[in-house]
Design an enzyme around this catalytic site. Structure first.
Site, short mmCIF file in Angstrom:
data_model
loop_
_atom_site.label_atom_id
_atom_site.label_comp_id
_atom_site.label_asym_id
_atom_site.label_seq_id
_atom_site.Cartn_x
_atom_site.Cartn_y
_atom_site.Cartn_z
N ASP A 289 50.61 51.08 -64.10
CA ASP A 289 50.50 51.34 -62.66
C ASP A 289 49.08 51.71 -62.26
O ASP A 289 48.66 51.41 -61.15
CB ASP A 289 51.52 52.39 -62.23
CG ASP A 289 52.90 51.76 -62.08
OD1 ASP A 289 53.07 50.93 -61.16
OD2 ASP A 289 53.80 52.05 -62.88
N GLU B 195 51.82 50.88 -56.05
CA GLU B 195 51.46 51.21 -57.43
C GLU B 195 50.90 52.63 -57.48
O GLU B 195 51.10 53.34 -58.48
CB GLU B 195 50.44 50.22 -58.00
CG GLU B 195 50.83 48.74 -57.93
CD GLU B 195 52.12 48.38 -58.66
OE1 GLU B 195 52.78 49.28 -59.22
OE2 GLU B 195 52.50 47.20 -58.66
N HIS C 254 53.82 54.87 -57.58
CA HIS C 254 54.41 54.90 -58.93
C HIS C 254 53.61 55.84 -59.82
O HIS C 254 54.18 56.62 -60.60
CB HIS C 254 54.47 53.49 -59.53
CG HIS C 254 55.25 52.53 -58.70
ND1 HIS C 254 55.29 51.18 -58.93
CD2 HIS C 254 56.03 52.73 -57.60
CE1 HIS C 254 56.06 50.59 -58.03
NE2 HIS C 254 56.51 51.52 -57.20
N TYR D 228 54.87 59.37 -61.90
CA TYR D 228 54.69 59.79 -63.31
C TYR D 228 54.05 61.17 -63.36
O TYR D 228 54.41 62.00 -64.21
CB TYR D 228 53.83 58.78 -64.08
CG TYR D 228 54.35 57.37 -64.03
CD1 TYR D 228 55.70 57.11 -64.24
CD2 TYR D 228 53.52 56.29 -63.75
CE1 TYR D 228 56.21 55.81 -64.17
CE2 TYR D 228 54.01 55.00 -63.68
CZ TYR D 228 55.35 54.76 -63.88
OH TYR D 228 55.84 53.49 -63.80
N HIS E 152 57.11 42.89 -55.75
CA HIS E 152 55.80 42.46 -56.23
C HIS E 152 55.90 41.11 -56.94
O HIS E 152 55.03 40.25 -56.79
CB HIS E 152 55.20 43.51 -57.19
CG HIS E 152 55.10 44.87 -56.57
ND1 HIS E 152 54.85 46.01 -57.29
CD2 HIS E 152 55.23 45.27 -55.28
CE1 HIS E 152 54.83 47.04 -56.48
NE2 HIS E 152 55.06 46.62 -55.25
FE LIG Z 1 54.22 46.48 -59.37
FE LIG Z 2 54.40 49.78 -60.32
#
Ligand SMILES: [Fe+2]
Ligand SMILES: [Fe+2]
Length: 345
Positions: free
Chosen positions: A89, A119, A122, A126, A223
């Site tokens: 990511d 992204e 994302h 994390y 995506h």
């Molecule tokens: Fe992606």
């Molecule tokens: Fe992603």
């Protein structure tokens, strides 16, 4: 042919949407959205926006209590997989703008901007998982994993090199290669990792983290659809570019990706995760690659693999279970239209 980076503002650009091209067009670079050529792109932009979600809205208290009770093998897999996902990511967040600078259709520029933004979300998720679930020491180990794990370092480097080739030499052929590399990353590289989390979830473990992964995967599907469309339009508009020889090369890229992903999946699970044998991982990744290549109208590499070897992964990942507070997590779902089918976007 070398491609030119789009000018920030191009006063001699062509406003006629009929002349618009995916690459090599003469765009003014104004985001004109009243006359769009690629209708799918504007629909997709809206769908992606309506998928907005906030990682911190998913509670991870139970996961924090469960993590120390996971087996040593499960913890090892968890840490290595999260470490690889953090890399994927991160590189996506940074690299998508490199591609976007060479795309000469404003409606597609919008989609790529949201793609990069997602992204970033994302990556945020994390950070939140590591803050909530593991100790500061383990968190540090996970961020440093590639320093100590040569398999991970090699993977990260291989993926980076593919993207760097286009940055170093922005030709139209290298753009097609980078579009394929992106498609493979979105459609194959995440999936050993995702299936590990779903295998945990199936045993009732780490359900908050699993919910995060489900939201991430929902974004990844858009995506994939976006890059499938970009590839199709480039191929349609530039038949001299997307030759049978280049297609062979792209299929070879996929073959290599499948080998890497299988080796990685087997390495990180090490035969110790219930429900994920080496054989199942092999079949699953081959099956996925067939599905991905077919969606690009390319011949599958493994015609002998016709059935999904782990249907429960897809059932588990299905987003409609999210509508009824899946796992009793409270998550605000911004999507107004439920059950959007990404493959049809
Ligand atoms: Fe992606
Ligand atoms: Fe992603």
């Amino acid at each position: 042919m070398q491609l030119q980076r789009t000018k920030l503002f191009n006063e001699i650009g062509d406003r006629d949407w009929g002349n618009r091209r995916m690459i090599g067009g003469n765009t003014t670079n104004l985001l004109e959205l009243n006359n769009v050529k690629y209708e799918w792109a504007y629909r997709m932009y809206r769908a992606m926006m309506s998928n907005f979600w906030i990682p911190e809205e998913i509670a991870l208290g139970d996961d924090a209590r469960q993590y120390p009770t996971l087996t040593e093998h499960e913890q090892r897999s968890f840490n290595k997989i999260i470490s690889f996902l953090i890399f994927l990511d991160s590189i996506q967040t940074h690299n998508l703008p490199n591609i976007n600078e060479y795309i000469t259709a404003p409606e597609v520029n919008l989609c790529l901007t949201v793609h990069a933004f997602q992204e970033a979300v994302h990556s945020q998720s994390y950070g939140y998982i590591l803050d909530s679930v593991v100790s500061a020491k383990t968190r540090d180990t996970i961020y440093n994993e590639w320093r100590n794990d040569e398999h991970l370092l090699k993977r990260n480097q291989f993926i980076t090199d593919r993207y760097e080739q286009f940055i170093q030499d922005p030709s139209d052929e290298n753009l097609v290669r980078t579009v394929m590399a992106n498609f493979i990353l979105e459609g194959v590289y995440f999936y050993s990792g995702f299936s590990f989390f779903f295998a945990l979830g199936r045993q009732g473990k780490m359900l908050g983290t699993v919910s995060e992964i489900k939201y991430i995967q929902r974004d990844e599907l858009t995506h994939l659809a976006l890059f499938r469309h970009i590839f199709e339009e480039i191929a349609r508009e530039n038949p001299q570019l997307v030759t049978p020889a280049l297609i062979d090369e792209l299929r070879d890229m996929m073959r290599q990706a499948v080998e890497h992903e299988i080796a990685w999946g087997q390495y990180v699970t090490d035969g110790h995760i219930p429900g994920l044998t080496d054989e199942l991982i092999t079949q699953y990744i081959k099956y996925l690659s067939n599905v991905r290549l077919k969606s690009l109208n390319m011949e599958p590499l493994y015609p002998e693999v016709v059935h999904h070897p782990m249907r429960w992964v897809d059932q588990f990942a299905a987003m409609n279970s999210m509508k009824t507070d899946f796992f009793e997590q409270k998550v605000t779902n911004y999507t107004k239209s439920a059950n959007l089918k990404w493959d049809e976007l």
